[in-house]
Design an enzyme around this catalytic site. Structure first.
Site, PDB file in Angstrom:
ATOM      1  N   ASP A   1       0.820  -1.209   0.000  1.00  0.00           N
ATOM      2  CA  ASP A   1       0.000   0.000   0.000  1.00  0.00           C
ATOM      3  C   ASP A   1       0.852   1.257   0.000  1.00  0.00           C
ATOM      4  OD1 ASP A   1       0.850  -0.333   2.651  1.00  0.00           O
ATOM      5  OD2 ASP A   1      -1.116   0.011   3.524  1.00  0.00           O
TER       6      ASP A   1
ATOM      7  N   ARG B   1     -10.353   2.580   5.643  1.00  0.00           N
ATOM      8  CA  ARG B   1      -9.850   1.762   4.526  1.00  0.00           C
ATOM      9  C   ARG B   1     -10.806   1.777   3.334  1.00  0.00           C
ATOM     10  NH1 ARG B   1      -5.468  -1.333   6.211  1.00  0.00           N
ATOM     11  NH2 ARG B   1      -5.463  -1.985   8.386  1.00  0.00           N
TER      12      ARG B   1
ATOM     13  N   ASP C   1       7.208   3.811   3.024  1.00  0.00           N
ATOM     14  CA  ASP C   1       7.506   5.011   3.804  1.00  0.00           C
ATOM     15  C   ASP C   1       9.016   5.062   4.064  1.00  0.00           C
ATOM     16  OD1 ASP C   1       7.494   7.106   5.664  1.00  0.00           O
ATOM     17  OD2 ASP C   1       5.780   6.353   6.763  1.00  0.00           O
TER      18      ASP C   1
END
Length: 181
Positions: A101, A166, A104
């Site tokens: 998803d 979500r 980072d």
């Protein structure tokens, strides 16, 4: 139901997401034509992205999922990676595409890549919905990327805060009064 005052800023619209996923699916279909593709989705955040992406890929593939955690109910990674659910399929000799998803700091993905490479796949690449290159602490290669976003905590389209948001079909920043530090 999402309240308008929960949204600070919409960063990526539903339409932009659909267009980008179609583009990624076409490229992946071309790049993996004739290969033994396994999509490995990272639970839970990548489920929505992976489902939509898979529908745009025109070649045969197998799905599997792995669950890892480095966030818990926080807005920042703890740096400690835990495997919550391992793969069910053997990836040895297969072409693996990790579907993530968000990338980072890169710490979690780096750990996952090292672990999966030890299982001797034919190839292993990464497709991520979002990336925050400004926060990268580890140089991990992302082969297919949807959107590079600023260093902001985002939710929607599979990404959550404490399990919520979500199901929102776009990506947004949460109003700070809804985030408990």
């Amino acid at each position: 139901m999402l309240k308008n005052n929960e949204i600070s800023e919409i960063l990526i619209t539903e339409e932009e997401i659909k267009n980008k996923i179609t583009e990624l699916g076409k490229k992946i279909s071309k790049d993996y034509k004739g290969k033994n593709l396994i999509l490995v989705g990272i639970l839970r955040g990548a489920v929505i992205f992976m489902a939509d992406l898979a529908r745009t890929i025109s070649i045969p593939m197998v799905f599997d999922f792995i669950a890892i955690s480095s966030y818990g109910a926080e807005t920042k990674s703890s740096g400690v990676v835990r495997i919550l659910k391992d793969l069910d399929v053997n990836i040895k000799g297969k072409d693996v595409l990790i579907v993530e998803d968000i990338v980072d700091t890169g710490l979690t993905l780096d750990y996952l890549l090292r672990m999966l490479k030890s299982r001797k796949p034919a190839s292993i690449k990464v497709c991520t919905f979002l990336t925050k290159t400004a926060r990268r602490k580890v140089n991990v290669k992302v082969d297919y990327s949807g959107f590079d976003i600023p260093n902001k905590f985002v939710v929607g389209y599979g990404l959550d805060y404490a399990g919520k948001y979500r199901n929102v079909p776009y990506v947004f920043t949460l109003n700070s009064k809804f985030i408990q530090e």
